[in-house]
Design an enzyme around this catalytic site. Structure first.
Site, PDB file in Angstrom:
ATOM      1  N   ASP A 134       0.731  -1.288   0.118  1.00  0.00           N
ATOM      2  CA  ASP A 134      -0.245  -0.126   0.117  1.00  0.00           C
ATOM      3  C   ASP A 134       1.017   1.288   0.219  1.00  0.00           C
ATOM      4  O   ASP A 134       1.987   1.574   0.704  1.00  0.00           O
ATOM      5  CB  ASP A 134      -0.932   0.083   1.232  1.00  0.00           C
ATOM      6  CG  ASP A 134      -1.991   1.196   1.139  1.00  0.00           C
ATOM      7  OD1 ASP A 134      -2.290   1.357  -0.233  1.00  0.00           O
ATOM      8  OD2 ASP A 134      -2.343   1.348   2.191  1.00  0.00           O
ATOM      9  N   GLY A 135       0.369   2.228  -0.681  1.00  0.00           N
ATOM     10  CA  GLY A 135       1.099   3.760  -0.679  1.00  0.00           C
ATOM     11  C   GLY A 135       1.455   4.217  -1.815  1.00  0.00           C
ATOM     12  O   GLY A 135       1.951   5.141  -1.959  1.00  0.00           O
TER      13      GLY A 135
ATOM     14  N   ARG B  82      -1.456   9.406  -9.898  1.00  0.00           N
ATOM     15  CA  ARG B  82      -1.182   8.149  -9.051  1.00  0.00           C
ATOM     16  C   ARG B  82      -0.710   6.960  -9.774  1.00  0.00           C
ATOM     17  O   ARG B  82       0.170   6.252  -9.440  1.00  0.00           O
ATOM     18  CB  ARG B  82      -2.758   7.785  -8.506  1.00  0.00           C
ATOM     19  CG  ARG B  82      -3.337   8.652  -7.467  1.00  0.00           C
ATOM     20  CD  ARG B  82      -4.495   8.428  -7.231  1.00  0.00           C
ATOM     21  NE  ARG B  82      -4.844   6.893  -6.601  1.00  0.00           N
ATOM     22  CZ  ARG B  82      -4.661   6.648  -5.457  1.00  0.00           C
ATOM     23  NH1 ARG B  82      -4.446   7.688  -4.429  1.00  0.00           N
ATOM     24  NH2 ARG B  82      -4.564   5.559  -4.973  1.00  0.00           N
TER      25      ARG B  82
ATOM     26  N   HIS C 105       2.024   3.565  -9.180  1.00  0.00           N
ATOM     27  CA  HIS C 105       1.798   2.139  -9.483  1.00  0.00           C
ATOM     28  C   HIS C 105       2.872   1.615 -10.177  1.00  0.00           C
ATOM     29  O   HIS C 105       3.346   0.350  -9.956  1.00  0.00           O
ATOM     30  CB  HIS C 105       0.380   1.808 -10.137  1.00  0.00           C
ATOM     31  CG  HIS C 105      -0.768   2.391  -9.194  1.00  0.00           C
ATOM     32  ND1 HIS C 105      -1.043   1.821  -7.784  1.00  0.00           N
ATOM     33  CD2 HIS C 105      -1.899   2.879  -9.566  1.00  0.00           C
ATOM     34  CE1 HIS C 105      -1.909   2.303  -7.304  1.00  0.00           C
ATOM     35  NE2 HIS C 105      -2.581   2.929  -8.461  1.00  0.00           N
TER      36      HIS C 105
ATOM     37  N   GLU D 201     -12.612  -4.416  -3.567  1.00  0.00           N
ATOM     38  CA  GLU D 201     -13.141  -3.122  -3.530  1.00  0.00           C
ATOM     39  C   GLU D 201     -12.401  -2.269  -4.552  1.00  0.00           C
ATOM     40  O   GLU D 201     -12.886  -1.095  -4.801  1.00  0.00           O
ATOM     41  CB  GLU D 201     -12.901  -2.463  -2.236  1.00  0.00           C
ATOM     42  CG  GLU D 201     -13.902  -3.305  -1.195  1.00  0.00           C
ATOM     43  CD  GLU D 201     -13.604  -4.723  -0.868  1.00  0.00           C
ATOM     44  OE1 GLU D 201     -12.366  -5.114  -1.032  1.00  0.00           O
ATOM     45  OE2 GLU D 201     -14.185  -5.424  -0.794  1.00  0.00           O
TER      46      GLU D 201
ATOM     47  N   TRP E 206     -11.893  -2.266  -7.622  1.00  0.00           N
ATOM     48  CA  TRP E 206     -12.711  -1.970  -8.808  1.00  0.00           C
ATOM     49  C   TRP E 206     -13.666  -0.665  -8.841  1.00  0.00           C
ATOM     50  O   TRP E 206     -13.730  -0.138  -9.776  1.00  0.00           O
ATOM     51  CB  TRP E 206     -13.881  -3.023  -9.255  1.00  0.00           C
ATOM     52  CG  TRP E 206     -13.184  -4.410  -9.281  1.00  0.00           C
ATOM     53  CD1 TRP E 206     -13.151  -5.613  -8.741  1.00  0.00           C
ATOM     54  CD2 TRP E 206     -12.387  -4.697 -10.813  1.00  0.00           C
ATOM     55  NE1 TRP E 206     -12.325  -6.433  -9.289  1.00  0.00           N
ATOM     56  CE2 TRP E 206     -12.211  -6.179 -10.682  1.00  0.00           C
ATOM     57  CE3 TRP E 206     -12.113  -4.164 -11.864  1.00  0.00           C
ATOM     58  CZ2 TRP E 206     -11.335  -6.805 -11.725  1.00  0.00           C
ATOM     59  CZ3 TRP E 206     -11.273  -4.686 -12.858  1.00  0.00           C
ATOM     60  CH2 TRP E 206     -11.254  -6.271 -12.686  1.00  0.00           C
TER      61      TRP E 206
ATOM     62  N   ARG F  26     -12.424   2.180  -7.848  1.00  0.00           N
ATOM     63  CA  ARG F  26     -11.798   3.526  -8.329  1.00  0.00           C
ATOM     64  C   ARG F  26     -11.828   4.115  -9.398  1.00  0.00           C
ATOM     65  O   ARG F  26     -12.713   3.367 -10.275  1.00  0.00           O
ATOM     66  CB  ARG F  26     -10.044   2.981  -8.018  1.00  0.00           C
ATOM     67  CG  ARG F  26      -9.815   2.585  -6.616  1.00  0.00           C
ATOM     68  CD  ARG F  26      -8.496   2.457  -6.366  1.00  0.00           C
ATOM     69  NE  ARG F  26      -7.908   2.376  -5.334  1.00  0.00           N
ATOM     70  CZ  ARG F  26      -6.794   2.410  -4.775  1.00  0.00           C
ATOM     71  NH1 ARG F  26      -5.767   2.610  -5.301  1.00  0.00           N
ATOM     72  NH2 ARG F  26      -6.554   1.854  -3.479  1.00  0.00           N
TER      73      ARG F  26
ATOM     74  N   LEU G  45       9.726 -21.093  -4.578  1.00  0.00           N
ATOM     75  CA  LEU G  45       8.931 -20.072  -3.710  1.00  0.00           C
ATOM     76  C   LEU G  45       7.489 -20.171  -4.277  1.00  0.00           C
ATOM     77  O   LEU G  45       7.414 -20.090  -5.322  1.00  0.00           O
ATOM     78  CB  LEU G  45       9.618 -18.549  -3.949  1.00  0.00           C
ATOM     79  CG  LEU G  45       8.628 -17.490  -3.395  1.00  0.00           C
ATOM     80  CD1 LEU G  45       8.435 -17.542  -1.983  1.00  0.00           C
ATOM     81  CD2 LEU G  45       9.225 -16.058  -4.172  1.00  0.00           C
TER      82      LEU G  45
ATOM     83  N   ARG H 247       2.335  -4.688   6.122  1.00  0.00           N
ATOM     84  CA  ARG H 247       1.407  -3.789   5.453  1.00  0.00           C
ATOM     85  C   ARG H 247       2.281  -2.398   5.411  1.00  0.00           C
ATOM     86  O   ARG H 247       2.791  -2.005   6.244  1.00  0.00           O
ATOM     87  CB  ARG H 247      -0.017  -3.445   6.122  1.00  0.00           C
ATOM     88  CG  ARG H 247      -0.537  -2.414   5.227  1.00  0.00           C
ATOM     89  CD  ARG H 247      -2.035  -2.161   5.559  1.00  0.00           C
ATOM     90  NE  ARG H 247      -2.610  -0.983   4.677  1.00  0.00           N
ATOM     91  CZ  ARG H 247      -3.854  -1.235   4.470  1.00  0.00           C
ATOM     92  NH1 ARG H 247      -4.792  -2.346   4.836  1.00  0.00           N
ATOM     93  NH2 ARG H 247      -4.503  -0.093   3.454  1.00  0.00           N
TER      94      ARG H 247
ATOM     95  N   ILE I  93      -6.620  -4.339   7.853  1.00  0.00           N
ATOM     96  CA  ILE I  93      -6.377  -5.728   7.189  1.00  0.00           C
ATOM     97  C   ILE I  93      -7.289  -5.540   5.633  1.00  0.00           C
ATOM     98  O   ILE I  93      -6.780  -6.137   4.720  1.00  0.00           O
ATOM     99  CB  ILE I  93      -7.241  -6.686   7.940  1.00  0.00           C
ATOM    100  CG1 ILE I  93      -6.816  -6.903   9.247  1.00  0.00           C
ATOM    101  CG2 ILE I  93      -7.017  -8.281   6.934  1.00  0.00           C
ATOM    102  CD1 ILE I  93      -5.264  -7.825   9.238  1.00  0.00           C
TER     103      ILE I  93
ATOM    104  N   GLU J 144       1.450 -13.299  12.849  1.00  0.00           N
ATOM    105  CA  GLU J 144       1.926 -11.948  13.292  1.00  0.00           C
ATOM    106  C   GLU J 144       1.931 -10.758  12.400  1.00  0.00           C
ATOM    107  O   GLU J 144       2.274 -10.729  11.089  1.00  0.00           O
ATOM    108  CB  GLU J 144       3.542 -12.188  13.857  1.00  0.00           C
ATOM    109  CG  GLU J 144       3.800 -13.446  14.782  1.00  0.00           C
ATOM    110  CD  GLU J 144       3.135 -12.969  16.013  1.00  0.00           C
ATOM    111  OE1 GLU J 144       3.248 -11.702  16.420  1.00  0.00           O
ATOM    112  OE2 GLU J 144       2.677 -13.922  16.571  1.00  0.00           O
TER     113      GLU J 144
END
Ligand code: IPE
Ligand code: IPE
Ligand code: MG
Length: 261
Positions: free
Chosen positions: A20-21, A33, A37, A67, A69, A71, A131, A188, A195, A207
């Protein structure tokens, strides 16, 4: 003398990240913005490299929520383009490096070209084990739980399952990531302490670690700090401190955790 295992033994097996951010990073630079990204895509590579270096077995990244979608159309469109570009550019190299790529979320909401690339990425990397990289895209934790409930109801309707046999393991097996150990550590970026409908079921005993660092400015030192903090934590899973210390170490899975391996 401490009976805890040394810090290097306490590496999370499964790391889950809310990236995020991006938007704020760009806005602070007076840029659109979407530039944030784009910059954030570099941090994805950094995070994957870090996990490969550390021997972390599973990495789950929240790339786009159910959620998101909502934007502005322009931002969603730009994100879709970036997503498609990343699929075209990165998959082969990740595959070569032993990364198994998977997607969780409502993939039918994406354009067919993206869905095809997702399927191809999963197919071409399915044999890899170094991984497991799960990308949560059009993902929502509540939607994940609803889908598991639907699958259980269907099995009951088909006579494959009796209601009295529905236990935590039966639910867990029908959730996204049901075949992986649950996340040990959640990170985060971006400074918010929530969350945001990420892995609601799977994070029960994870954790949590939050940082003000915005996703595009992520560096290995920040991830290192998260791992060092994790290594110091005592995971009790509802037991007493003395009980959990007498077990093998804080990196263990909860004894009652149905999805633990
Ligand atoms: C996270 O960054 C990326 C996505 C949700 C796709 P944001 O776009 O949410 O960035 P902020 O939170 O607005 O800064
Ligand atoms: C969570 O971030 C989703 C992703 C990072 C993909 P958001 O930016 O959408 O979350 P809120 O709006 O701050 O809760
Ligand atoms: Mg955000």
């Amino acid at each position: 003398m401490s009976t805890s295992p040394p810090a290097q033994d306490r590496i999370p097996r499964h790391l889950a990240v809310i990236m995020d951010g991006n938007g704020r990073w760009a806005e602070r630079r007076k840029r659109p913005r979407v530039i944030g990204h784009r910059a954030g895509a570099r941090s994805v590579n950094l995070c994957i490299d870090f996990c490969l270096d550390q021997g972390i077995e599973a990495l789950t990244l929240f790339a786009f929520s159910s959620e998101n979608w909502g934007r502005p159309e322009e931002e969603v469109g730009a994100l879709m383009k970036l997503f498609l570009n990343a699929l075209e550019r990165e998959v082969e190299e990740l595959g070569r490096r032993g990364v198994r790529i998977r997607f969780i979320g409502e993939r039918e909401r994406f354009a067919p070209a993206i869905q095809d690339k997702m399927a191809a990425a999963e197919m071409s990397t399915r044999g890899n084990r170094r991984l497991t990289l799960s990308i949560a895209a059009s993902y929502g934790g509540r939607q994940d739980i609803a889908a598991a409930a639907r699958a259980l109801a269907q099995d009951v309707a088909d006579g494959k399952l009796r209601p009295q046999d529905i236990d935590e393991a039966a639910v867990a097996a029908r959730m996204a990531l049901g075949d992986l150990p649950p996340p040990d550590l959640f990170i985060r970026t971006g400074g918010d302490h929530r969350i945001s409908n990420f892995l609601l079921w799977q994070l029960a005993y994870t954790e949590l670690w939050f940082t003000e660092t915005l996703w595009p400015e992520l560096d290995a030192a920040t991830l290192r700090r998260a791992l060092d903090d994790y290594a110091q934590r005592e995971r009790r899973f509802g037991l007493t401190g003395a009980q959990s210390l007498s077990r093998t170490g804080s990196g263990m899975a909860a004894p009652s955790d149905p999805s633990a391996e």
